[in-house]
Design an enzyme around this catalytic site. Structure first.
Site, PDB file in Angstrom:
ATOM      1  N   ASP A  32       0.864  -1.189   0.000  1.00 51.64           N
ATOM      2  CA  ASP A  32       0.000   0.000   0.000  1.00 51.64           C
ATOM      3  C   ASP A  32       0.896   1.234   0.000  1.00 51.64           C
ATOM      4  O   ASP A  32       1.872   1.284   0.754  1.00 51.64           O
ATOM      5  CB  ASP A  32      -0.883  -0.013   1.260  1.00 51.64           C
ATOM      6  CG  ASP A  32      -2.066   0.933   1.158  1.00 51.64           C
ATOM      7  OD1 ASP A  32      -3.204   0.457   1.300  1.00 51.64           O
ATOM      8  OD2 ASP A  32      -1.856   2.151   0.935  1.00 51.64           O
ATOM      9  N   ASP A  51       4.192   1.389  -4.105  1.00 51.14           N
ATOM     10  CA  ASP A  51       3.165   1.603  -5.118  1.00 51.14           C
ATOM     11  C   ASP A  51       3.058   0.379  -6.026  1.00 51.14           C
ATOM     12  O   ASP A  51       4.073  -0.230  -6.382  1.00 51.14           O
ATOM     13  CB  ASP A  51       3.587   2.823  -5.934  1.00 51.14           C
ATOM     14  CG  ASP A  51       2.425   3.444  -6.632  1.00 51.14           C
ATOM     15  OD1 ASP A  51       1.851   4.389  -6.051  1.00 51.14           O
ATOM     16  OD2 ASP A  51       2.080   2.992  -7.745  1.00 51.14           O
ATOM     17  N   ALA A  74      -5.916  -1.976  -4.569  1.00 52.34           N
ATOM     18  CA  ALA A  74      -5.328  -0.633  -4.658  1.00 52.34           C
ATOM     19  C   ALA A  74      -5.928   0.095  -5.852  1.00 52.34           C
ATOM     20  O   ALA A  74      -5.857  -0.388  -6.979  1.00 52.34           O
ATOM     21  CB  ALA A  74      -3.820  -0.742  -4.817  1.00 52.34           C
ATOM     22  N   ALA A  75      -6.510   1.249  -5.587  1.00 49.28           N
ATOM     23  CA  ALA A  75      -7.137   2.017  -6.673  1.00 49.28           C
ATOM     24  C   ALA A  75      -7.577   3.373  -6.134  1.00 49.28           C
ATOM     25  O   ALA A  75      -7.753   3.549  -4.929  1.00 49.28           O
ATOM     26  CB  ALA A  75      -8.375   1.281  -7.201  1.00 49.28           C
ATOM     27  N   SER A 117     -16.535  -2.636  -9.224  1.00 46.08           N
ATOM     28  CA  SER A 117     -17.482  -1.687  -8.656  1.00 46.08           C
ATOM     29  C   SER A 117     -18.811  -1.700  -9.383  1.00 46.08           C
ATOM     30  O   SER A 117     -18.879  -1.941 -10.600  1.00 46.08           O
ATOM     31  CB  SER A 117     -16.870  -0.293  -8.757  1.00 46.08           C
ATOM     32  OG  SER A 117     -17.829   0.674  -8.440  1.00 46.08           O
ATOM     33  N   TYR A 141     -14.201   6.543 -13.286  1.00 43.99           N
ATOM     34  CA  TYR A 141     -13.905   5.490 -12.310  1.00 43.99           C
ATOM     35  C   TYR A 141     -14.493   4.145 -12.763  1.00 43.99           C
ATOM     36  O   TYR A 141     -13.799   3.118 -12.802  1.00 43.99           O
ATOM     37  CB  TYR A 141     -14.474   5.893 -10.942  1.00 43.99           C
ATOM     38  CG  TYR A 141     -14.455   4.781  -9.934  1.00 43.99           C
ATOM     39  CD1 TYR A 141     -13.251   4.221  -9.533  1.00 43.99           C
ATOM     40  CD2 TYR A 141     -15.636   4.288  -9.379  1.00 43.99           C
ATOM     41  CE1 TYR A 141     -13.232   3.179  -8.617  1.00 43.99           C
ATOM     42  CE2 TYR A 141     -15.622   3.258  -8.464  1.00 43.99           C
ATOM     43  CZ  TYR A 141     -14.421   2.710  -8.083  1.00 43.99           C
ATOM     44  OH  TYR A 141     -14.403   1.688  -7.183  1.00 43.99           O
ATOM     45  N   LYS A 145     -12.628   0.403 -14.010  1.00 42.17           N
ATOM     46  CA  LYS A 145     -12.905  -0.922 -13.435  1.00 42.17           C
ATOM     47  C   LYS A 145     -13.340  -1.903 -14.528  1.00 42.17           C
ATOM     48  O   LYS A 145     -12.965  -3.067 -14.524  1.00 42.17           O
ATOM     49  CB  LYS A 145     -13.975  -0.798 -12.335  1.00 42.17           C
ATOM     50  CG  LYS A 145     -13.487  -0.061 -11.095  1.00 42.17           C
ATOM     51  CD  LYS A 145     -12.436  -0.878 -10.361  1.00 42.17           C
ATOM     52  CE  LYS A 145     -11.819  -0.172  -9.197  1.00 42.17           C
ATOM     53  NZ  LYS A 145     -10.765  -0.939  -8.519  1.00 42.17           N
ATOM     54  N   ASN A 170     -22.215  -0.100  -2.128  1.00 40.86           N
ATOM     55  CA  ASN A 170     -21.658   0.935  -1.236  1.00 40.86           C
ATOM     56  C   ASN A 170     -21.175   0.361   0.092  1.00 40.86           C
ATOM     57  O   ASN A 170     -21.981   0.042   0.975  1.00 40.86           O
ATOM     58  CB  ASN A 170     -22.689   2.035  -1.029  1.00 40.86           C
ATOM     59  CG  ASN A 170     -22.844   2.874  -2.276  1.00 40.86           C
ATOM     60  OD1 ASN A 170     -23.155   2.350  -3.353  1.00 40.86           O
ATOM     61  ND2 ASN A 170     -22.600   4.157  -2.163  1.00 40.86           N
ATOM     62  N   ARG A 282     -24.100  15.930  -7.828  1.00 41.63           N
ATOM     63  CA  ARG A 282     -22.658  15.679  -7.986  1.00 41.63           C
ATOM     64  C   ARG A 282     -22.440  14.993  -9.330  1.00 41.63           C
ATOM     65  O   ARG A 282     -23.096  13.984  -9.612  1.00 41.63           O
ATOM     66  CB  ARG A 282     -22.201  14.775  -6.831  1.00 41.63           C
ATOM     67  CG  ARG A 282     -20.718  14.693  -6.642  1.00 41.63           C
ATOM     68  CD  ARG A 282     -20.360  13.907  -5.409  1.00 41.63           C
ATOM     69  NE  ARG A 282     -20.790  12.505  -5.507  1.00 41.63           N
ATOM     70  CZ  ARG A 282     -20.546  11.586  -4.582  1.00 41.63           C
ATOM     71  NH1 ARG A 282     -19.911  11.918  -3.467  1.00 41.63           N
ATOM     72  NH2 ARG A 282     -20.947  10.342  -4.741  1.00 41.63           N
ATOM     73  N   GLY A 284     -21.519  12.603 -12.266  1.00 40.22           N
ATOM     74  CA  GLY A 284     -21.155  11.178 -12.305  1.00 40.22           C
ATOM     75  C   GLY A 284     -22.036  10.287 -11.465  1.00 40.22           C
ATOM     76  O   GLY A 284     -21.869   9.061 -11.461  1.00 40.22           O
TER      77      GLY A 284
HETATM   78  N1  UFG Z   1     -23.956  12.008  -1.016  1.00 40.06           N
HETATM   79  C1  UFG Z   1     -24.542  13.162  -0.546  1.00 40.06           C
HETATM   80  N2  UFG Z   1     -23.820  13.938   0.314  1.00 40.06           N
HETATM   81  C2  UFG Z   1     -22.557  13.619   0.719  1.00 40.06           C
HETATM   82  C3  UFG Z   1     -21.980  12.432   0.236  1.00 40.06           C
HETATM   83  C4  UFG Z   1     -22.714  11.650  -0.648  1.00 40.06           C
HETATM   84  O1  UFG Z   1     -25.670  13.501  -0.905  1.00 40.06           O
HETATM   85  O2  UFG Z   1     -21.962  14.379   1.505  1.00 40.06           O
HETATM   86  C5  UFG Z   1     -24.735  11.156  -1.927  1.00 40.06           C
HETATM   87  C6  UFG Z   1     -24.038  10.940  -3.266  1.00 40.06           C
HETATM   88  O3  UFG Z   1     -24.319  11.977  -4.158  1.00 40.06           O
HETATM   89  C7  UFG Z   1     -24.608   9.581  -3.664  1.00 40.06           C
HETATM   90  C8  UFG Z   1     -24.804   8.860  -2.322  1.00 40.06           C
HETATM   91  O4  UFG Z   1     -24.834   9.876  -1.348  1.00 40.06           O
HETATM   92  O5  UFG Z   1     -25.840   9.749  -4.263  1.00 40.06           O
HETATM   93  C9  UFG Z   1     -23.687   7.905  -2.006  1.00 40.06           C
HETATM   94  O6  UFG Z   1     -22.464   8.590  -2.185  1.00 40.06           O
HETATM   95  P1  UFG Z   1     -21.058   8.004  -1.717  1.00 40.06           P
HETATM   96  O7  UFG Z   1     -20.040   9.052  -2.022  1.00 40.06           O
HETATM   97  O8  UFG Z   1     -21.162   7.544  -0.311  1.00 40.06           O
HETATM   98  O9  UFG Z   1     -20.864   6.715  -2.610  1.00 40.06           O
HETATM   99  P2  UFG Z   1     -20.954   6.540  -4.190  1.00 40.06           P
HETATM  100  O10 UFG Z   1     -22.270   5.883  -4.487  1.00 40.06           O
HETATM  101  O11 UFG Z   1     -20.653   7.789  -4.932  1.00 40.06           O
HETATM  102  O12 UFG Z   1     -19.755   5.586  -4.492  1.00 40.06           O
HETATM  103  C10 UFG Z   1     -19.486   4.429  -3.747  1.00 40.06           C
HETATM  104  C11 UFG Z   1     -18.006   4.130  -3.873  1.00 40.06           C
HETATM  105  C12 UFG Z   1     -17.675   3.815  -5.300  1.00 40.06           C
HETATM  106  C13 UFG Z   1     -18.598   2.728  -5.826  1.00 40.06           C
HETATM  107  C14 UFG Z   1     -20.046   3.083  -5.604  1.00 40.06           C
HETATM  108  C15 UFG Z   1     -20.921   1.926  -6.009  1.00 40.06           C
HETATM  109  O13 UFG Z   1     -17.231   5.252  -3.454  1.00 40.06           O
HETATM  110  O14 UFG Z   1     -16.334   3.381  -5.337  1.00 40.06           O
HETATM  111  O15 UFG Z   1     -20.264   3.373  -4.233  1.00 40.06           O
HETATM  112  O16 UFG Z   1     -22.265   2.170  -5.760  1.00 40.06           O
HETATM  113  F1  UFG Z   1     -18.422   2.618  -7.158  1.00 40.06           F
END
Ligand code: UFG
Length: 338
Positions: A32, A51, A74-75, A117, A141, A145, A170, A282, A284
């Site tokens: 790591d 790395d 690792a990613a 993912s 991202y 994957k 998640n 947000r 993506g």
């Molecule tokens: N969210 C908020 N406020 C925040 C943080 C997140 O509204 O402060 C929302 C995001 O927009 C999203 C949801 O909560 O709709 C979950 O967001 P996370 O950032 O907790 O997780 P993600 O779904 O973006 O991504 C995670 C992992 C990824 C993986 C994905 C699979 O980080 O690596 O789950 O579902 F690909």
């Protein structure tokens, strides 16, 4: 089972996988770069700081240890970040990972469990998502994957690589014994962000988008306990050792919760009101990601032990309360006490 190399083993998911492997008596070596991981999170075995793109370190590790399988975690893994810095994601998640694969092929280490993912599915047309749903990522991202999964398939055909790809939904929660948990800087994930808002005065949880086509307008995700994720890796390793062949599995609970529902559930578990603010969408973010986990349940016999959302939030809350500064908390505590 011989020694397992875990790349990214000092990270949130990796450290829980390592702990679980050690509890099962499996020898581990972690590689790591500690950019986002924490040495303190690695509760045993060998830990090498380096790395995955560093061929010299890879050669030393494979030459110095009888490694018979690799869990490649690792990613870079943040959806929003990947839309702003795609080249970093393609370099770290694809380019550097190729060096690891190259070394494995050279050394004839032919078993890999890969951290993929739900992001590979993009904006799915049907939920719950099954593994044969079209993989059409909507952020870099997810692209990285998916590309790496395709590379693994080519290496299977060309070099006899045996792999299992786990498509995580998640990840959330913390080890129930409270030793390790989630510690990102900065924290962007929903559940820890909500918990941190309770621990630091003046913080508000931004709700990224309230106008999605979902019942309450906020995004829906499938939250899965970190220990259940860790256990799936052990089952995957066992399947590879049993010669059960290559496969791709979703790793989720099969239940979807909106951002609003997570905030409500956290309020119930903690007994506190969560300060929130409505924010822009947000980039993506797909509106709904819910896994069908039938395949991994049937084929690998995976049964989640912490399937209830309250348990997920409760274990996370215990970790955050006892480690308000993450892994630095114990250092700070010692410092204060002299
Ligand atoms: N969210 C908020 N406020 C925040 C943080 C997140 O509204 O402060 C929302 C995001 O927009 C999203 C949801 O909560 O709709 C979950 O967001 P996370 O950032 O907790 O997780 P993600 O779904 O973006 O991504 C995670 C992992 C990824 C993986 C994905 C699979 O980080 O690596 O789950 O579902 F690909």
């Amino acid at each position: 089972m011989g020694k397992v190399l875990i790349t990214g083993g000092a990270g949130y998911i990796g450290s829980h996988v390592v702990k679980r492997l050690l509890e099962r008596g499996i020898e581990t070596i972690v590689l790591d770069n500690l950019q986002t991981g924490h040495r303190e999170a690695v509760v045993g075995g060998t830990c090498v700081q380096g790395d995955i793109g560093d061929e010299r370190i890879l050669q030393e590790i494979f030459a110095g240890h009888e490694i018979d399988s690799v869990i490649h975690m690792a990613a870079d893994c943040l959806v929003g970040d990947s839309t702003k810095a795609p080249l970093k994601y393609f370099n770290n998640n694809v380019n550097k990972s190729l060096r690891l694969l190259g070394e494995m092929v050279e050394r004839r280490v032919n078993k890999m469990v890969f951290s993929s993912s739900a992001a590979v599915y993009g904006n799915p047309s049907r939920v719950p998502i099954e593994e044969d749903s079209p993989a059409l990522p909507i952020n870099p991202y997810g692209e990285t994957k998916l590309i790496f999964e395709k590379i693994l398939e080519s290496c299977k055909i060309a070099h006899g690589l045996q792999y299992i790809s786990l498509r995580y939904f998640n990840a959330a929660g913390a080890d129930p014994d409270g030793l390790i948990g989630e510690d990102h800087h900065p924290e962007t994930h929903l559940i820890p962000t909500v918990l941190k808002a309770l621990l630091r005065k003046g913080r508000r949880v931004p709700i990224f988008g309230t106008d999605y086509d979902t019942p309450d307008g906020t995004c829906i995700r499938d939250y899965i306990h970190i220990v259940d994720i860790a256990d799936a890796h052990i089952l995957a390793l066992e399947a590879l050792h049993a010669g059960e062949g290559c496969d791709i599995f979703n790793l989720g609970n099969g239940n979807g919760f909106s951002v609003q529902q997570i905030i409500q559930a956290t309020s119930q578990v903690t007994g506190r009101t969560i300060p929130v603010m409505e924010s822009q969408r947000r980039p993506g973010d797909p509106p709904v990601l819910i896994a069908s986990s039938e395949k991994i349940r049937k084929r690998l016999g995976w049964i989640p032990q912490y399937g209830k959302l309250e348990e997920i939030i409760d274990t996370a809350w215990r970790w955050h309360r006892t480690h308000p500064h993450g892994f630095r908390s114990s250092v700070l505590k010692k410092g204060v006490g002299g």
